[in-house]
Write a protein that holds these residues in place. Sequence first.
Motif, PDB file in Angstrom:
ATOM      1  N   GLU A 196      38.052  22.605  19.338  1.00  0.00           N
ATOM      2  CA  GLU A 196      37.269  23.393  18.376  1.00  0.00           C
ATOM      3  C   GLU A 196      38.143  24.404  17.645  1.00  0.00           C
ATOM      4  O   GLU A 196      37.868  24.768  16.503  1.00  0.00           O
ATOM      5  CB  GLU A 196      36.138  24.139  19.092  1.00  0.00           C
ATOM      6  N   ALA A 197      39.200  24.887  18.292  1.00  0.00           N
ATOM      7  CA  ALA A 197      40.090  25.882  17.688  1.00  0.00           C
ATOM      8  C   ALA A 197      41.010  25.268  16.631  1.00  0.00           C
ATOM      9  O   ALA A 197      41.620  26.000  15.855  1.00  0.00           O
ATOM     10  CB  ALA A 197      40.930  26.554  18.770  1.00  0.00           C
ATOM     11  N   ARG A 198      41.080  23.940  16.593  1.00  0.00           N
ATOM     12  CA  ARG A 198      41.948  23.272  15.612  1.00  0.00           C
ATOM     13  C   ARG A 198      41.268  23.090  14.256  1.00  0.00           C
ATOM     14  O   ARG A 198      41.932  22.722  13.289  1.00  0.00           O
ATOM     15  CB  ARG A 198      42.359  21.894  16.139  1.00  0.00           C
ATOM     16  N   ARG A 199      39.960  23.294  14.199  1.00  0.00           N
ATOM     17  CA  ARG A 199      39.266  23.129  12.919  1.00  0.00           C
ATOM     18  C   ARG A 199      39.844  24.075  11.880  1.00  0.00           C
ATOM     19  O   ARG A 199      40.260  25.190  12.200  1.00  0.00           O
ATOM     20  CB  ARG A 199      37.765  23.392  13.091  1.00  0.00           C
ATOM     21  N   ARG A 200      39.825  23.660  10.669  1.00  0.00           N
ATOM     22  CA  ARG A 200      40.445  24.425   9.577  1.00  0.00           C
ATOM     23  C   ARG A 200      39.830  25.808   9.404  1.00  0.00           C
ATOM     24  O   ARG A 200      40.521  26.777   9.126  1.00  0.00           O
ATOM     25  CB  ARG A 200      40.297  23.619   8.296  1.00  0.00           C
ATOM     26  N   ASN A 201      38.530  25.934   9.588  1.00  0.00           N
ATOM     27  CA  ASN A 201      37.848  27.217   9.370  1.00  0.00           C
ATOM     28  C   ASN A 201      37.575  27.979  10.672  1.00  0.00           C
ATOM     29  O   ASN A 201      36.782  28.913  10.685  1.00  0.00           O
ATOM     30  CB  ASN A 201      36.541  26.994   8.610  1.00  0.00           C
ATOM     31  N   ALA A 202      38.232  27.595  11.764  1.00  0.00           N
ATOM     32  CA  ALA A 202      37.992  28.253  13.056  1.00  0.00           C
ATOM     33  C   ALA A 202      38.579  29.660  13.064  1.00  0.00           C
ATOM     34  O   ALA A 202      39.674  29.901  12.566  1.00  0.00           O
ATOM     35  CB  ALA A 202      38.591  27.430  14.181  1.00  0.00           C
ATOM     36  N   ARG A 203      37.799  30.595  13.624  1.00  0.00           N
ATOM     37  CA  ARG A 203      38.267  31.971  13.850  1.00  0.00           C
ATOM     38  C   ARG A 203      38.296  32.201  15.348  1.00  0.00           C
ATOM     39  O   ARG A 203      37.381  31.777  16.056  1.00  0.00           O
ATOM     40  CB  ARG A 203      37.323  32.982  13.192  1.00  0.00           C
ATOM     41  N   LEU A 204      39.308  32.883  15.810  1.00  0.00           N
ATOM     42  CA  LEU A 204      39.437  33.182  17.230  1.00  0.00           C
ATOM     43  C   LEU A 204      39.401  34.686  17.424  1.00  0.00           C
ATOM     44  O   LEU A 204      40.201  35.409  16.839  1.00  0.00           O
ATOM     45  CB  LEU A 204      40.741  32.619  17.798  1.00  0.00           C
ATOM     46  N   SER A 205      38.445  35.146  18.222  1.00  0.00           N
ATOM     47  CA  SER A 205      38.315  36.560  18.531  1.00  0.00           C
ATOM     48  C   SER A 205      38.845  36.770  19.953  1.00  0.00           C
ATOM     49  O   SER A 205      38.396  36.116  20.896  1.00  0.00           O
ATOM     50  CB  SER A 205      36.853  36.985  18.448  1.00  0.00           C
ATOM     51  N   PHE A 206      39.810  37.687  20.085  1.00  0.00           N
ATOM     52  CA  PHE A 206      40.452  37.949  21.375  1.00  0.00           C
ATOM     53  C   PHE A 206      39.904  39.233  21.985  1.00  0.00           C
ATOM     54  O   PHE A 206      39.735  40.230  21.283  1.00  0.00           O
ATOM     55  CB  PHE A 206      41.966  38.091  21.193  1.00  0.00           C
ATOM     56  N   ALA A 207      39.663  39.191  23.296  1.00  0.00           N
ATOM     57  CA  ALA A 207      39.178  40.377  24.010  1.00  0.00           C
ATOM     58  C   ALA A 207      39.838  40.430  25.381  1.00  0.00           C
ATOM     59  O   ALA A 207      40.068  39.393  26.009  1.00  0.00           O
ATOM     60  CB  ALA A 207      37.661  40.335  24.157  1.00  0.00           C
ATOM     61  N   PHE A 208      40.145  41.644  25.836  1.00  0.00           N
ATOM     62  CA  PHE A 208      40.630  41.844  27.194  1.00  0.00           C
ATOM     63  C   PHE A 208      39.433  42.111  28.086  1.00  0.00           C
ATOM     64  O   PHE A 208      38.501  42.814  27.695  1.00  0.00           O
ATOM     65  CB  PHE A 208      41.581  43.038  27.281  1.00  0.00           C
ATOM     66  N   VAL A 209      39.473  41.570  29.293  1.00  0.00           N
ATOM     67  CA  VAL A 209      38.426  41.802  30.286  1.00  0.00           C
ATOM     68  C   VAL A 209      39.114  42.404  31.507  1.00  0.00           C
ATOM     69  O   VAL A 209      40.081  41.834  32.029  1.00  0.00           O
ATOM     70  CB  VAL A 209      37.703  40.501  30.671  1.00  0.00           C
ATOM     71  N   TYR A 210      38.635  43.564  31.925  1.00  0.00           N
ATOM     72  CA  TYR A 210      39.264  44.284  33.033  1.00  0.00           C
ATOM     73  C   TYR A 210      38.234  45.188  33.700  1.00  0.00           C
ATOM     74  O   TYR A 210      37.239  45.557  33.078  1.00  0.00           O
ATOM     75  CB  TYR A 210      40.447  45.119  32.529  1.00  0.00           C
ATOM     76  N   PRO A 211      38.460  45.571  34.959  1.00  0.00           N
ATOM     77  CA  PRO A 211      37.518  46.482  35.627  1.00  0.00           C
ATOM     78  C   PRO A 211      37.756  47.925  35.191  1.00  0.00           C
ATOM     79  O   PRO A 211      38.899  48.351  35.030  1.00  0.00           O
ATOM     80  CB  PRO A 211      37.826  46.298  37.115  1.00  0.00           C
TER      81      PRO A 211
END
Length: 160
Positions: A102-117
Amino acid sequence: MEKKSSRDRYGEMSGGAFHNRPLPPPIRAHPPPPPPRLRLEPIDREKTCPLLLRVFTKIESHHKPEDFAVRGKEPKDEVQIYTWKDATLHELTDLVKEVAPEARRRNARLSFAFVYPDKHGRFVLRVVGMTHSSGRRPDDHKALAELNFQIGDYLDVAIM
């Protein structure tokens, strides 16, 4: 000879007496400049041991922080990547594209988040950047260390 005070047209005392009105804030012509970007020392990837980054992907949204609450019961869509703290979001985007079609699609956006306690032991999800599968974005050059990544944090990637 003593100067007599009198009331001005606003009913305030005049004649040199100080008024208790606060001064208005100074007017700025331009907003203050942004703080300088933190410049990191380059890491010699030949001599420095990489860290294990646990990456969790999800289509259309981020996971909920509660999904990470029980150790060993994290979300199933995990990819483990060995990388360094100077890895950029663009590099991580390329790695995610290798395992998530799904990330290879031309219009794909990837939102990055850190997860921590947090300090109370509850997991927190903090969004740190957005990239596109094709084309350059301002967040592409942000490195994990610049974003205050700590070894042991999870990386949650929402593919939209």
